[in-house]
Scaffold this motif. Sequence first.
Motif, PDB file in Angstrom:
ATOM      1  N   ALA A  97      23.645   8.446 -15.782  1.00 45.42           N
ATOM      2  CA  ALA A  97      24.025   7.083 -16.519  1.00 45.42           C
ATOM      3  C   ALA A  97      25.494   6.804 -15.925  1.00 45.42           C
ATOM      4  O   ALA A  97      25.687   5.502 -16.450  1.00 45.42           O
ATOM      5  N   ASP A  98      26.089   7.337 -15.384  1.00 46.08           N
ATOM      6  CA  ASP A  98      27.650   7.011 -14.998  1.00 46.08           C
ATOM      7  C   ASP A  98      28.481   6.437 -16.087  1.00 46.08           C
ATOM      8  O   ASP A  98      29.045   5.435 -16.256  1.00 46.08           O
ATOM      9  N   ARG A  99      28.442   7.399 -17.220  1.00 47.05           N
ATOM     10  CA  ARG A  99      29.427   6.899 -18.396  1.00 47.05           C
ATOM     11  C   ARG A  99      29.780   8.410 -19.087  1.00 47.05           C
ATOM     12  O   ARG A  99      28.913   9.152 -18.797  1.00 47.05           O
ATOM     13  N   PRO A 100      30.910   8.418 -19.577  1.00 40.78           N
ATOM     14  CA  PRO A 100      31.115   9.660 -20.281  1.00 40.78           C
ATOM     15  C   PRO A 100      30.372   9.958 -21.661  1.00 40.78           C
ATOM     16  O   PRO A 100      30.023   9.007 -22.332  1.00 40.78           O
ATOM     17  N   TRP A 101      30.090  11.213 -21.958  1.00 43.32           N
ATOM     18  CA  TRP A 101      29.611  11.565 -23.055  1.00 43.32           C
ATOM     19  C   TRP A 101      30.152  12.851 -23.944  1.00 43.32           C
ATOM     20  O   TRP A 101      31.194  13.378 -23.294  1.00 43.32           O
ATOM     21  N   ARG A 102      29.847  12.990 -24.938  1.00 47.41           N
ATOM     22  CA  ARG A 102      30.302  14.122 -25.735  1.00 47.41           C
ATOM     23  C   ARG A 102      29.226  15.076 -26.360  1.00 47.41           C
ATOM     24  O   ARG A 102      28.192  14.504 -26.924  1.00 47.41           O
ATOM     25  N   LEU A 103      29.428  16.392 -26.587  1.00 47.82           N
ATOM     26  CA  LEU A 103      28.398  17.140 -26.968  1.00 47.82           C
ATOM     27  C   LEU A 103      29.041  18.266 -28.056  1.00 47.82           C
ATOM     28  O   LEU A 103      30.137  18.489 -28.035  1.00 47.82           O
TER      29      LEU A 103
END
Length: 311
Positions: A97-103
């Motif tokens: 998806a070419d975007r940062p994420w957090r978990l």
Amino acid sequence: MAMTGTWLGDAFAHEAFVFHEDEAMIDRCVPFVVEGLERDEPVIVVATETVRDALGSALGRDLARLAVLGEAETWWRGDAATTLQAYDRDLRRLLAADRPWRLIGEPVWLAAEGGRVWSRYEAVANDCYATFPYYSLCLHDRRRLAPDIIDDVLRTHPLTWNGSAPVASSAYEQTGAYLSSVEPGWYARPDIAATMFATSARQIRAAVREAAPDGWEARHDDMMIALHELVANAVRAAGAAEVSTWSDGRDLVWEVADTGPGLHDISAGYSPPGDHLESGRGLWLARSLSDDASVRAWGPGTAIRLFFRRR
């Protein structure tokens, strides 16, 4: 105050948050999620009911904005390798998806039978996911986990929380150093070892049936598939493999050694190979089928030991 410190969303950040009171967990998790939503980053939560309920109370309708809200207990697939493989597939979909994420992840299975080995995969993640743009906030409840497991947690996460910001963990160890300390110790091959030279992976089936004593029939298929992969790799690299086996307490040990160009990375085979890779699957499969494994330099080449226990 940034809940992710200096993280810019362009690389992997890996934090161990250790707590023993729900209030501390809430104070860390709720602002972390809110910040992610404000930045329009996908937020994934895989945690216990306590964490999920706390987020629900704090976020209200915004809880529906989470990309994933899952139960931690359902993510354990019975062994660390299979769990990581499923986790890896999800990460690569997010990467596309070419975007940062957090978990927010809560690996409660560390306390389950066979779950402690997960700390090795946490260590390897620091290397194999280094360029992935996400922040992993790993929750560890001291009320659930033994002190020695918490020690491993702190040794495998580069970051921890000082009460106001993520900081470098003083207990963190580089991947190779950590794995060397928790994998089976490497010792000289014993005199009792039976050894053969294989120039074809087809020789392994007969070797396993001959060498594995009575009572090991339930592990024959695992041994044959794992050794077939390792011998095939060795034959491709060096033309032949030296295959040895012996008993070590409750374990049946198999060693495959070759004189090829060398695979000296102690973490090799821990992370699942990507779908686009044509190599690397053999050692991954061998590790997955065995109960433990070690990789070491052997002369000019590589030696790999697999440890099997009775089922």
